[in-house]
Motif scaffolding. Sequence first.
Motif, PDB file in Angstrom:
ATOM      1  N   ASN A 104      42.591  30.102 -31.692  1.00 37.33           N
ATOM      2  CA  ASN A 104      42.737  28.754 -32.252  1.00 37.33           C
ATOM      3  C   ASN A 104      41.742  27.875 -31.493  1.00 37.33           C
ATOM      4  OD1 ASN A 104      44.716  28.900 -34.168  1.00 37.33           O
ATOM      5  ND2 ASN A 104      46.394  28.555 -32.743  1.00 37.33           N
ATOM      6  N   THR A 136      49.550  38.065 -33.124  1.00 31.16           N
ATOM      7  CA  THR A 136      50.734  37.945 -33.998  1.00 31.16           C
ATOM      8  C   THR A 136      51.745  39.057 -33.739  1.00 31.16           C
ATOM      9  OG1 THR A 136      49.343  39.078 -35.601  1.00 31.16           O
ATOM     10  CG2 THR A 136      49.617  36.706 -35.874  1.00 31.16           C
ATOM     11  N   THR A 137      51.212  40.308 -33.470  1.00 34.98           N
ATOM     12  CA  THR A 137      52.184  41.359 -33.155  1.00 34.98           C
ATOM     13  C   THR A 137      51.659  42.178 -31.964  1.00 34.98           C
ATOM     14  OG1 THR A 137      51.015  42.710 -34.742  1.00 34.98           O
ATOM     15  CG2 THR A 137      53.008  41.661 -35.536  1.00 34.98           C
ATOM     16  N   TYR A 164      45.786  33.772 -29.612  1.00 31.58           N
ATOM     17  CA  TYR A 164      47.137  34.111 -30.076  1.00 31.58           C
ATOM     18  C   TYR A 164      47.118  35.471 -30.761  1.00 31.58           C
ATOM     19  CZ  TYR A 164      46.422  32.877 -35.001  1.00 31.58           C
ATOM     20  OH  TYR A 164      45.968  32.829 -36.288  1.00 31.58           O
ATOM     21  N   VAL A 196      45.215  19.071 -38.524  1.00 30.88           N
ATOM     22  CA  VAL A 196      44.080  18.968 -39.464  1.00 30.88           C
ATOM     23  C   VAL A 196      43.262  20.260 -39.418  1.00 30.88           C
ATOM     24  CG1 VAL A 196      42.011  17.677 -40.004  1.00 30.88           C
ATOM     25  CG2 VAL A 196      44.017  16.492 -39.121  1.00 30.88           C
ATOM     26  N   ARG A 244      40.684  15.035 -34.176  1.00 33.21           N
ATOM     27  CA  ARG A 244      40.692  16.419 -33.714  1.00 33.21           C
ATOM     28  C   ARG A 244      40.820  17.370 -34.927  1.00 33.21           C
ATOM     29  NH1 ARG A 244      41.876  18.608 -28.812  1.00 33.21           N
ATOM     30  NH2 ARG A 244      42.759  16.649 -28.027  1.00 33.21           N
ATOM     31  N   TRP A 245      39.996  18.392 -34.910  1.00 34.54           N
ATOM     32  CA  TRP A 245      40.027  19.403 -35.971  1.00 34.54           C
ATOM     33  C   TRP A 245      40.482  20.718 -35.393  1.00 34.54           C
ATOM     34  CZ3 TRP A 245      34.512  19.121 -38.531  1.00 34.54           C
ATOM     35  CH2 TRP A 245      34.334  17.848 -39.077  1.00 34.54           C
ATOM     36  N   TRP A 246      41.028  21.566 -36.305  1.00 28.41           N
ATOM     37  CA  TRP A 246      41.471  22.877 -35.851  1.00 28.41           C
ATOM     38  C   TRP A 246      40.789  23.968 -36.661  1.00 28.41           C
ATOM     39  CZ3 TRP A 246      44.553  23.450 -31.684  1.00 28.41           C
ATOM     40  CH2 TRP A 246      45.197  22.306 -31.228  1.00 28.41           C
ATOM     41  N   PHE A 247      40.427  25.055 -35.972  1.00 30.90           N
ATOM     42  CA  PHE A 247      39.870  26.240 -36.624  1.00 30.90           C
ATOM     43  C   PHE A 247      40.674  27.439 -36.143  1.00 30.90           C
ATOM     44  CE2 PHE A 247      35.763  24.484 -38.071  1.00 30.90           C
ATOM     45  CZ  PHE A 247      35.748  23.293 -37.353  1.00 30.90           C
ATOM     46  N   GLU A 282      52.392  49.002 -34.488  1.00 28.50           N
ATOM     47  CA  GLU A 282      51.434  47.883 -34.561  1.00 28.50           C
ATOM     48  C   GLU A 282      50.069  48.283 -34.025  1.00 28.50           C
ATOM     49  OE1 GLU A 282      53.746  45.104 -32.451  1.00 28.50           O
ATOM     50  OE2 GLU A 282      54.900  44.514 -34.208  1.00 28.50           O
ATOM     51  N   VAL A 300      29.744  24.767 -35.769  1.00 28.60           N
ATOM     52  CA  VAL A 300      30.179  23.627 -36.575  1.00 28.60           C
ATOM     53  C   VAL A 300      28.941  22.765 -36.869  1.00 28.60           C
ATOM     54  CG1 VAL A 300      31.765  21.671 -36.753  1.00 28.60           C
ATOM     55  CG2 VAL A 300      32.397  23.687 -35.379  1.00 28.60           C
TER      56      VAL A 300
END
Lengths: 213, 137, 204
Positions: free
Chosen positions: A152, A193-194, A191, C159, A163-166, B135, A175
């Motif tokens: 993230n 996820t599993t 991050y 955003v 503020r922007w998120w990618f 996984e 960018v």
Amino acid sequence: SGELYCSLPNPRNVHFESINMKNVLHWSAPEGTADGVLYKVKYSVYGVGKWIRKPECKNINRTWCDLSSETSDYEEQYYASVKAFLNGMCSDWVETTRFNPLTDTKIDPPMVNVSSTEKSISIILTAPEKWKRSPEEESVSLVQVYPGLQYNVSILKKKTKKRWWFSISNNTLVVPWLEPGTAYCVSAQIYVTTPLLHSGFSKEHCIATLKDK
Amino acid sequence: SVTKIRSSFTTIKANIQARDSIRTLSILSHPHSLHKVKVGRCCITRQLFNFYVDKVFKHCKTEDSFVNRKISSIANSFLSVKRKLEQCHEQNKCLCGQESDEKFKQILANYEGLNVTSAAIKSLGELDILLDWIEKS
Amino acid sequence: GDALLPAPQNISILSTNMKHFLTWSPVIVQGETVRYTVEFQGEYEREYANESWIPICECSLITATMCNVTEDISATVAYNLRVRADVGARRSEWGTLKGFFNRITTSLTPPLMKVIADGYHLLVELEDMGPAFQFCVLYWKKGQESRMQQKVVKQVSSVVHLDTMEAGSDYCVKAQAYVEAINRSSSFSQTQCVRVQGGTSMWL
């Protein structure tokens, strides 16, 4: 085994603290004991029938023991145990809960490298490496350990506080079409996820786009 | 579903593993680790989901209502995945081979080497071994 | 006197966006406080665990006529739910939901969405509908519907950047929610269009 009479209170809060799979056993001194307490440590691989003593953590007075080397195979799970000694008395062995390096480790934020042109910012992210025994040992990135690892990325324009998120899977982001001569601050988080894991955010890296020629 | 199974299991992992006092035996990771299985992954996954639904969950009732609800959540999620794997099997997309049959036989032998309740609680406590392996692919 | 307490009636499930609520009509006993208890039974319990029922402690001896069963309806299988009433020592029979409930039937609403043009950049702000949700965002340059682009947003964090835009053009966006656990999507939100001004005044 010639054990002493074990009436010393037990070490407390025996647990693993793991960051990027550097797995260190920690505990607190037995209640009511001042200085002079010594400890010894053993560990076992879950499902294998024997406890193994850790010689470097025998008769130590500190309250931690680095077991990274012994627990480096993250396809295994482990228990560790600590015993305290003081003035000819000893405590019972006190065990950790079952430790799974893959799911129980914490992950550091990624390293963030930022460069800019007149109207764009380029970001290169580097995930931390798994702990290794020595600098000569081959490095293993956490990207190889966690195939679902993503990033993230937050970009803040200091002037407007917008503020922007990618969310990106690969480790580079460009960018374009930004305002020349303007300061932007970048921060990133890992991050997975599993299993569900995420790092904190890296500190902000601020950079200004070049001025209009 | 696997994500939901993982999150439900994480909330009861410490509770369930604390009920398993046998450190020296494992159902899924010793003497031969599930992680070493490279061939016939779909077949082994299907057999293991059947194993958990048919043999394990029913022997895991505890005195803790919260834990029982999470076990129910896991069991019903396993049933949902089991159904999908059965469809793959019926379409010949989840074929077994000698290695996978051998591996599953050994897991059953580990399970039957303990009394039912201990074996069931140990198997439930090893769910993260199964999920880590699933996984990984 | 001690007439048998009637079982709760009109038991039904309200399920929207993967949040599931069991509701029923109140049992009326003059001058008394009636309390209710809810239990559930998944397909696993019916087929493998002797049709056992599992209590929901948050909905044990409650006075409300609604119970949030979202946490327990956590697999895509058919569930049974039942409620009974208690007044003092008197207890009713169980009232059971007519038919099973499977979360695959939950109603999905399109996400609330706000489209932002920030300099040359197209951004979208999406409603956080819960951990089960992802979003499929479609965007295109007005008049070029055939060159529609798609972005899947898995984590809603204020955003979200979609793309860069050409100066002086209009861009349109619409989004739908997707739930992987039941493999279903909502309808699309209303399309929103924004204009990218030309010139330097519009830098982000």
